[in-house]
Design a protein around this motif. Structure first.
Motif, PDB file in Angstrom:
ATOM      1  N   LYS A  22       0.748  -1.118   0.121  1.00 25.29           N
ATOM      2  CA  LYS A  22      -0.108  -0.174  -0.103  1.00 25.29           C
ATOM      3  C   LYS A  22       0.749   1.370  -0.016  1.00 25.29           C
ATOM      4  O   LYS A  22       0.603   2.181  -0.706  1.00 25.29           O
ATOM      5  CB  LYS A  22      -0.819  -0.013   1.169  1.00 25.29           C
ATOM      6  CG  LYS A  22      -2.084   1.048   1.220  1.00 25.29           C
ATOM      7  CD  LYS A  22      -2.758   1.019   2.293  1.00 25.29           C
ATOM      8  CE  LYS A  22      -3.953   2.084   2.453  1.00 25.29           C
ATOM      9  NZ  LYS A  22      -4.973   1.993   3.374  1.00 25.29           N
ATOM     10  N   GLU A  23       1.919   1.221   0.728  1.00 23.91           N
ATOM     11  CA  GLU A  23       2.909   2.508   0.789  1.00 23.91           C
ATOM     12  C   GLU A  23       3.482   2.723  -0.495  1.00 23.91           C
ATOM     13  O   GLU A  23       3.853   3.585  -0.885  1.00 23.91           O
ATOM     14  CB  GLU A  23       4.030   2.199   2.030  1.00 23.91           C
ATOM     15  CG  GLU A  23       3.591   2.354   3.341  1.00 23.91           C
ATOM     16  CD  GLU A  23       4.617   1.807   4.139  1.00 23.91           C
ATOM     17  OE1 GLU A  23       5.896   1.943   3.786  1.00 23.91           O
ATOM     18  OE2 GLU A  23       4.303   1.580   5.391  1.00 23.91           O
ATOM     19  N   HIS A  24       3.778   1.547  -1.197  1.00 18.99           N
ATOM     20  CA  HIS A  24       4.393   1.802  -2.744  1.00 18.99           C
ATOM     21  C   HIS A  24       3.287   1.895  -3.659  1.00 18.99           C
ATOM     22  O   HIS A  24       3.755   1.861  -4.867  1.00 18.99           O
ATOM     23  CB  HIS A  24       5.298   0.491  -2.836  1.00 18.99           C
ATOM     24  CG  HIS A  24       6.488   0.354  -1.928  1.00 18.99           C
ATOM     25  ND1 HIS A  24       7.098  -0.568  -1.166  1.00 18.99           N
ATOM     26  CD2 HIS A  24       7.178   1.483  -1.422  1.00 18.99           C
ATOM     27  CE1 HIS A  24       8.007  -0.376  -0.423  1.00 18.99           C
ATOM     28  NE2 HIS A  24       8.075   0.825  -0.655  1.00 18.99           N
ATOM     29  N   GLY A  25       2.132   1.833  -3.231  1.00 17.00           N
ATOM     30  CA  GLY A  25       1.147   1.926  -4.162  1.00 17.00           C
ATOM     31  C   GLY A  25       0.983   0.736  -5.335  1.00 17.00           C
ATOM     32  O   GLY A  25       0.867   1.114  -6.481  1.00 17.00           O
ATOM     33  N   ARG A  26       1.066  -0.337  -4.928  1.00 16.46           N
ATOM     34  CA  ARG A  26       1.141  -1.434  -5.893  1.00 16.46           C
ATOM     35  C   ARG A  26       0.396  -2.689  -5.197  1.00 16.46           C
ATOM     36  O   ARG A  26       0.068  -2.583  -3.910  1.00 16.46           O
ATOM     37  CB  ARG A  26       2.458  -1.928  -6.372  1.00 16.46           C
ATOM     38  CG  ARG A  26       3.403  -2.235  -5.117  1.00 16.46           C
ATOM     39  CD  ARG A  26       4.762  -2.333  -6.014  1.00 16.46           C
ATOM     40  NE  ARG A  26       5.873  -2.439  -5.227  1.00 16.46           N
ATOM     41  CZ  ARG A  26       7.118  -2.190  -5.184  1.00 16.46           C
ATOM     42  NH1 ARG A  26       7.408  -1.797  -6.591  1.00 16.46           N
ATOM     43  NH2 ARG A  26       8.102  -2.217  -4.172  1.00 16.46           N
ATOM     44  N   SER A  27       0.056  -3.837  -5.777  1.00 13.45           N
ATOM     45  CA  SER A  27      -0.444  -4.977  -5.306  1.00 13.45           C
ATOM     46  C   SER A  27       0.458  -5.723  -4.351  1.00 13.45           C
ATOM     47  O   SER A  27       1.610  -5.468  -4.383  1.00 13.45           O
ATOM     48  CB  SER A  27      -1.079  -5.627  -6.244  1.00 13.45           C
ATOM     49  OG  SER A  27       0.046  -6.222  -7.136  1.00 13.45           O
ATOM     50  N   ASP A  34       8.816  -7.796  -6.321  1.00  8.82           N
ATOM     51  CA  ASP A  34       9.897  -7.029  -6.237  1.00  8.82           C
ATOM     52  C   ASP A  34      10.806  -7.439  -5.366  1.00  8.82           C
ATOM     53  O   ASP A  34      12.053  -7.283  -5.357  1.00  8.82           O
ATOM     54  CB  ASP A  34       9.645  -5.559  -5.925  1.00  8.82           C
ATOM     55  CG  ASP A  34      10.513  -4.522  -5.844  1.00  8.82           C
ATOM     56  OD1 ASP A  34      11.081  -4.402  -6.922  1.00  8.82           O
ATOM     57  OD2 ASP A  34      10.901  -3.793  -4.688  1.00  8.82           O
ATOM     58  N   ILE A  35      10.215  -7.829  -3.998  1.00  9.84           N
ATOM     59  CA  ILE A  35      11.186  -8.198  -3.018  1.00  9.84           C
ATOM     60  C   ILE A  35      12.118  -9.347  -3.352  1.00  9.84           C
ATOM     61  O   ILE A  35      13.306  -9.527  -3.130  1.00  9.84           O
ATOM     62  CB  ILE A  35      10.304  -8.501  -1.630  1.00  9.84           C
ATOM     63  CG1 ILE A  35       9.859  -7.311  -1.088  1.00  9.84           C
ATOM     64  CG2 ILE A  35      11.303  -9.203  -0.593  1.00  9.84           C
ATOM     65  CD1 ILE A  35       8.646  -7.232   0.005  1.00  9.84           C
ATOM     66  N   LEU A  36      11.297 -10.337  -3.889  1.00 14.61           N
ATOM     67  CA  LEU A  36      12.107 -11.608  -4.358  1.00 14.61           C
ATOM     68  C   LEU A  36      12.984 -11.260  -5.522  1.00 14.61           C
ATOM     69  O   LEU A  36      14.276 -11.964  -5.598  1.00 14.61           O
ATOM     70  CB  LEU A  36      11.074 -12.770  -4.567  1.00 14.61           C
ATOM     71  CG  LEU A  36      10.241 -13.326  -3.825  1.00 14.61           C
ATOM     72  CD1 LEU A  36       9.163 -14.236  -4.283  1.00 14.61           C
ATOM     73  CD2 LEU A  36      10.878 -14.023  -2.899  1.00 14.61           C
ATOM     74  N   THR A  37      12.754 -10.438  -6.284  1.00 11.02           N
ATOM     75  CA  THR A  37      13.817 -10.226  -7.515  1.00 11.02           C
ATOM     76  C   THR A  37      14.929  -9.511  -7.107  1.00 11.02           C
ATOM     77  O   THR A  37      15.980  -9.798  -7.368  1.00 11.02           O
ATOM     78  CB  THR A  37      12.995  -9.151  -8.462  1.00 11.02           C
ATOM     79  OG1 THR A  37      11.885  -9.860  -9.121  1.00 11.02           O
ATOM     80  CG2 THR A  37      13.892  -9.030  -9.589  1.00 11.02           C
ATOM     81  N   LYS A  38      14.803  -8.724  -6.151  1.00 13.43           N
ATOM     82  CA  LYS A  38      15.805  -7.800  -5.499  1.00 13.43           C
ATOM     83  C   LYS A  38      16.886  -8.995  -4.731  1.00 13.43           C
ATOM     84  O   LYS A  38      17.993  -8.863  -4.724  1.00 13.43           O
ATOM     85  CB  LYS A  38      15.368  -6.805  -4.549  1.00 13.43           C
ATOM     86  CG  LYS A  38      15.199  -5.515  -5.257  1.00 13.43           C
ATOM     87  CD  LYS A  38      14.510  -4.346  -4.485  1.00 13.43           C
ATOM     88  CE  LYS A  38      14.039  -3.400  -5.135  1.00 13.43           C
ATOM     89  NZ  LYS A  38      13.387  -2.391  -4.222  1.00 13.43           N
TER      90      LYS A  38
END
Length: 77
Positions: A22-27, A34-38
């Protein structure tokens, strides 16, 4: 693209992920992606240190001290 299912995720972790999304404006799915990719792209610290050592001439000439102590069980008394 591949998919994965994560079972047994703690409810608190799911709530944190939802909050971050929610803070990042995404699902939440996009947040987890994004977390797993990083995390998967993060360099292995051992390999990174080896690369740095090679860049500065290697570590083959460093002396390795002889270990002469004897392993023993901890005494908690």
């Amino acid at each position: 693209m591949s998919s994965i299912i994560v079972r047994g995720l703690d409810d608190h972790v799911k709530e944190q992920l939802a909050s971050q999304a929610k803070e990042h404006g995404r699902s939440m799915e996009a947040e987890v992606r994004d977390i797993l990719t990083k995390a998967a792209r993060r360099p292995h610290i051992g390999m990174a240190l080896l690369a740095v050592a090679r860049d500065v001439g290697g570590a083959d000439e460093l002396p390795i001290p002889t270990r002469d102590d004897v392993a023993r069980a901890a005494d908690f008394e």
